[in-house]
Design a protein around this motif. Structure first.
Motif, PDB file in Angstrom:
ATOM      1  N   UNK A  94       0.804  -1.233   0.000  1.00 27.26           N
ATOM      2  CA  UNK A  94       0.000   0.000   0.000  1.00 27.26           C
ATOM      3  C   UNK A  94       0.836   1.282   0.000  1.00 27.26           C
ATOM      4  N   UNK A  95       2.167   1.127  -0.064  1.00 23.64           N
ATOM      5  CA  UNK A  95       3.024   2.297   0.156  1.00 23.64           C
ATOM      6  C   UNK A  95       2.741   3.448  -0.816  1.00 23.64           C
ATOM      7  N   UNK A  96       2.297   3.132  -2.033  1.00 24.75           N
ATOM      8  CA  UNK A  96       2.061   4.213  -2.999  1.00 24.75           C
ATOM      9  C   UNK A  96       0.643   4.770  -2.956  1.00 24.75           C
ATOM     10  N   UNK A  97      -0.212   4.190  -2.111  1.00 28.40           N
ATOM     11  CA  UNK A  97      -1.586   4.701  -2.012  1.00 28.40           C
ATOM     12  C   UNK A  97      -1.571   6.060  -1.336  1.00 28.40           C
ATOM     13  N   UNK A  98      -2.400   6.977  -1.814  1.00 28.63           N
ATOM     14  CA  UNK A  98      -2.443   8.308  -1.166  1.00 28.63           C
ATOM     15  C   UNK A  98      -3.256   8.228   0.107  1.00 28.63           C
ATOM     16  N   UNK A  99      -2.740   8.822   1.146  1.00 30.44           N
ATOM     17  CA  UNK A  99      -3.540   8.929   2.368  1.00 30.44           C
ATOM     18  C   UNK A  99      -3.893  10.407   2.546  1.00 30.44           C
TER      19      UNK A  99
END
Ligand code: UTP
Length: 409
Positions: free
Chosen positions: A324-329
């Motif tokens: 999930x590291x590239x998912x925007x939070x």
């Protein structure tokens, strides 16, 4: 980028105020300013244009179930065995998030270097390491430690640890990495100058910790060591347990991607974010987002249905973090007092808020992680945050709690 290129970029972005004092600077100052501008991450423009809706109105919020003290007590031996095995096998690492500015405490330098001792020095970092060392002794292996700093405190933090002999830890087992910085802007979105040759940048919140750790090449280090779980924790809680075998074991046994230490709220309106579900996804709801009805809702056993207050001590599954590291939070836009060059050319700290900073929060990783286990701890034994000098969550209140727990100050 040379001066002409930077000027063109700033004209396009409407940020030419950053060059206001350029002509006054010496050659080194000019080069410093151009290099700093070239490094700016412009994603804040999008965050300003499309701010995240924090009202929670489109969410389907429901209570989440978790392990309460009594549940944990019943299976403590089993959980502990699983946790100790995982730690012994080198599957657990600790990650200290220490990139914050500690503005409320109002000290210069890293918050962890603050001395909370009364009759002898006792630094926050030291107290936390005593705790981690207990686990290390119990399990007979070193739990590798990764420490996140920021441009604002990196040098001071690393030299403090060196000076103090890594608090008894082998130097090779303590690794530092820097988090990213984000610009601080005025109410028109113009980036402030902190000095005539320095744009105002500040740590971009603790939500990007894994991305920063990865960028620093430390993910390879973790994998080479066979680490599968990362226990992240805040610098300010001097009573927390790090790599707590029972917590590690319970999280692993429950098959979730993330464990979260929680305390039970002491009243329906306590100002803490609580874990919940949004549909079938784990989430967090802030105290100001709870309606009266939700704040007072009880479960079948008479506990507050929205009562699991998160205390910034999480165990994350490494493989899921990588996914999930590239998912925007969400990026939270927060009003702050920003030190800046005033009209007369002098840098000052304002008395009241004068602009906005951009921050992501570690707790917002819980949703993309997909599943979470709330794991209750005894507030008086594991929660003594130091946010302020006096009053609530302060040096004073933390000292009291440390004493109650037998720590000599
Ligand atoms: P806080 O939210 O309490 O922020 O951080 P802070 O910067 O320490 O203190 P104030 O708000 O300026 O008074 C909770 C934890 O997250 C870390 C802090 O170091 C602390 O351990 N943190 C916070 C970061 O690592 N990076 C950040 O950008 C912000």
């Amino acid at each position: 980028m040379n001066y002409e290129q930077i000027k063109a970029l700033l004209e396009e972005k409407g940020q030419t105020q950053l060059l206001k004092y350029y002509d006054e600077l010496d050659e080194a100052g000019k080069a410093k300013l151009l290099a700093a501008i070239a490094e700016i991450n412009w994603s804040f423009e999008d965050d300003l244009k499309n701010p995240v809706d924090m009202s929670g109105k489109d969410r389907d919020i429901r209570p989440i179930s978790g392990l309460r003290l009594a549940d944990i007590e019943k299976k403590k031996t089993e959980y502990k065995q699983i946790g100790v095995e995982a730690i012994k096998a080198g599957k657990v690492a600790a990650v200290l998030l220490a990139g914050g500015m500690g503005t409320r405490l109002g000290v210069d330098g890293p918050k962890g270097a603050y001395d909370i001792g009364l009759t002898k020095p006792l630094y926050i970092f030291e107290q936390q390491m005593k705790n981690l060392t207990e686990v290390v002794k119990e399990c007979g292996v070193i739990v590798p430690l990764y420490i996140m700093t920021s441009d604002k405190n990196h040098e001071q933090t690393t030299s403090f640890w060196k000076e103090h002999g890594y608090f008894g830890y082998p130097e090779s087992e303590v690794k530092f990495f820097k988090q990213d910085m984000a610009p601080a802007v005025d109410y028109d979105g113009k980036i402030y100058l902190e000095r005539k040759d320095t744009p105002a940048l500040s740590p971009n919140g603790n939500g990007g910790w894994f991305a920063s750790l990865k960028r620093a090449g430390l993910c390879e280090d973790l994998k080479a060591r066979g680490v599968e779980w990362l226990n992240i924790y805040a610098v300010d809680n001097v009573l927390q347990r790090i790599a707590d075998p029972v917590f590690v074991g319970a999280t692993i046994a429950s098959g979730v991607n993330c464990g979260a230490k929680v305390i039970t709220k002491n009243n329906p309106y306590e100002k803490v974010g609580v874990l919940c579900l949004d549909g079938d996804k784990p989430d967090i709801i802030e105290y100001y987002e709870l309606t009266d009805e939700m704040a007072n809702e009880k479960d079948a056993d008479g506990n507050l249905a929205y009562g699991f207050g998160a205390i910034m001590n999480y165990l994350f599954r490494l493989s899921k973090l990588e996914e999930i590291v590239d998912k925007r939070i969400p990026v939270h836009i927060v009003e702050k007092k920003i030190e800046c060059v005033c009209e007369d050319g002098v840098t000052r700290k304002p008395e009241k808020e004068n602009g906005k900073k951009f921050e992501t929060l570690a707790v917002d990783l819980i949703k993309p992680m997909g599943s979470v286990l709330p794991f209750e701890v005894v507030r008086e034994k594991e929660f003594a945050p130091i946010k302020n000098k006096t009053g609530v969550d302060s040096v004073e209140s933390a000292r009291e709690l440390l004493k109650q727990n037998g720590v000599e100050l």
